[in-house]
Design an enzyme around this catalytic site. Structure first.
Site, PDB file in Angstrom:
ATOM      1  N   HIS A 124       0.859  -1.185   0.000  1.00 13.32           N
ATOM      2  CA  HIS A 124       0.000   0.000   0.000  1.00 13.32           C
ATOM      3  C   HIS A 124       0.895   1.236   0.000  1.00 13.32           C
ATOM      4  O   HIS A 124       1.832   1.306   0.806  1.00 13.32           O
ATOM      5  CB  HIS A 124      -0.898  -0.012   1.250  1.00 13.32           C
ATOM      6  CG  HIS A 124      -1.767   1.185   1.365  1.00 13.32           C
ATOM      7  ND1 HIS A 124      -2.887   1.372   0.590  1.00 13.32           N
ATOM      8  CD2 HIS A 124      -1.683   2.274   2.168  1.00 13.32           C
ATOM      9  CE1 HIS A 124      -3.453   2.526   0.913  1.00 13.32           C
ATOM     10  NE2 HIS A 124      -2.739   3.091   1.864  1.00 13.32           N
ATOM     11  N   ASP A 160      -6.545  -2.279   4.346  1.00 14.19           N
ATOM     12  CA  ASP A 160      -5.224  -1.683   4.637  1.00 14.19           C
ATOM     13  C   ASP A 160      -4.951  -1.594   6.134  1.00 14.19           C
ATOM     14  O   ASP A 160      -4.371  -0.614   6.612  1.00 14.19           O
ATOM     15  CB  ASP A 160      -5.166  -0.277   4.014  1.00 14.19           C
ATOM     16  CG  ASP A 160      -5.339  -0.335   2.498  1.00 14.19           C
ATOM     17  OD1 ASP A 160      -5.906   0.620   1.944  1.00 14.19           O
ATOM     18  OD2 ASP A 160      -4.944  -1.345   1.897  1.00 14.19           O
TER      19      ASP A 160
HETATM   20  C1  GRF Z   1       1.499   1.197  -6.855  1.00 14.43           C
HETATM   21  O1  GRF Z   1       1.445   2.546  -6.490  1.00 14.43           O
HETATM   22  C2  GRF Z   1       1.221   0.349  -5.637  1.00 14.43           C
HETATM   23  O2  GRF Z   1       1.599   1.002  -4.440  1.00 14.43           O
HETATM   24  C3  GRF Z   1      -0.267   0.205  -5.661  1.00 14.43           C
HETATM   25  O3  GRF Z   1      -0.569   0.034  -7.039  1.00 14.43           O
HETATM   26  C4  GRF Z   1       0.324   0.887  -7.796  1.00 14.43           C
HETATM   27  C5  GRF Z   1       0.738   0.240  -9.076  1.00 14.43           C
HETATM   28  O4  GRF Z   1       1.416  -0.945  -8.761  1.00 14.43           O
HETATM   29  N1  GRF Z   1      -0.673  -0.896  -4.842  1.00 14.43           N
HETATM   30  P1  GRF Z   1       1.979  -1.925  -9.952  1.00 14.43           P
HETATM   31  O5  GRF Z   1       2.897  -1.096 -10.818  1.00 14.43           O
HETATM   32  O6  GRF Z   1       0.785  -2.423 -10.755  1.00 14.43           O
HETATM   33  O7  GRF Z   1       2.714  -3.013  -9.217  1.00 14.43           O
END
Ligand code: GRF
Length: 195
Positions: free
Chosen positions: A107, A143
């Site tokens: 998160h 969360d």
């Molecule tokens: C990131 O900001 C992560 O913190 C949130 O989703 C966003 C994209 O993550 N959970 P990803 O590039 O798909 O792993």
């Protein structure tokens, strides 16, 4: 240990997790799934030889019906650990209970601050000096589970949510693999990065 990863988009965190599970690492990826059939991360996982599946949440009237479709491929893969990585669906307490204590999520805030969405904007508007990301165990409350690791970054004077998100994402990519490794080794030592 068998690891399944759930994504909703590009899967940059998923990719780092896949690439970290090599050599003497106690975990191996067995499945990558998404609630969005168009998620870019599915092709990246496939290209690395990891089985993939998707269940479009828009095809289902309720969260429970969606999860009933999500479960069979997961149960077939038999993961010891499920990593949510940019997975943007809230899981019901029934689903979470099935994998009690074995679901991790990343998160983009320093929990318990800013659960939910728009975390970077909220940190900037609050005038926080620091922001970051947390990896926590998933419980029925959004969360809110035990935090297993955190990465801190400075909030800079002219940061926008995009510039802060980009700085945090770099640290997410270090944090999640480090936490997964310790979790797979049953090492409860928290991972604390930055500052
Ligand atoms: C990131 O900001 C992560 O913190 C949130 O989703 C966003 C994209 O993550 N959970 P990803 O590039 O798909 O792993």
């Amino acid at each position: 240990k068998r690891v399944a990863i759930l994504i909703s988009g590009g899967g940059s965190n998923m990719l780092r997790l896949l690439d970290s599970m090599t050599g003497d690492h106690p975990a191996r990826p067995v499945l990558v799934g998404s609630n969005d059939p168009t998620a870019g991360g599915l092709a990246k996982a496939s290209a690395r030889g990891v089985p993939v599946f998707s269940v479009d949440h828009r095809d289902f009237a309720s969260r429970a019906d969606f999860e009933a479709a999500l479960l069979p491929p997961l149960l077939e893969a038999g993961p010891d650990i499920i990593c949510l990585a940019g997975f943007m669906r809230i899981l019901t307490s029934d689903f979470v209970r099935r994998f009690e204590g074995r679901i991790l999520n990343i998160h983009p805030s320093l929990l318990p601050k800013y659960p939910g969405l728009h975390t970077h904007r909220r940190a900037i508007e609050a005038g926080d000096a620091q922001a970051g990301a947390s990896v926590h165990q998933v419980t029925a409350d959004l969360d809110a589970g035990p935090v297993l690791g955190q990465a801190r970054v400075p909030v800079l004077p002219n940061d926008t949510s995009d510039t802060l998100a980009a700085r945090v994402l770099v640290q997410e990519h270090r944090l999640y693999p480090a936490v997964l490794r310790r979790f797979a080794e049953n090492d409860p030592t928290p991972v604390l990065l930055g500052d």
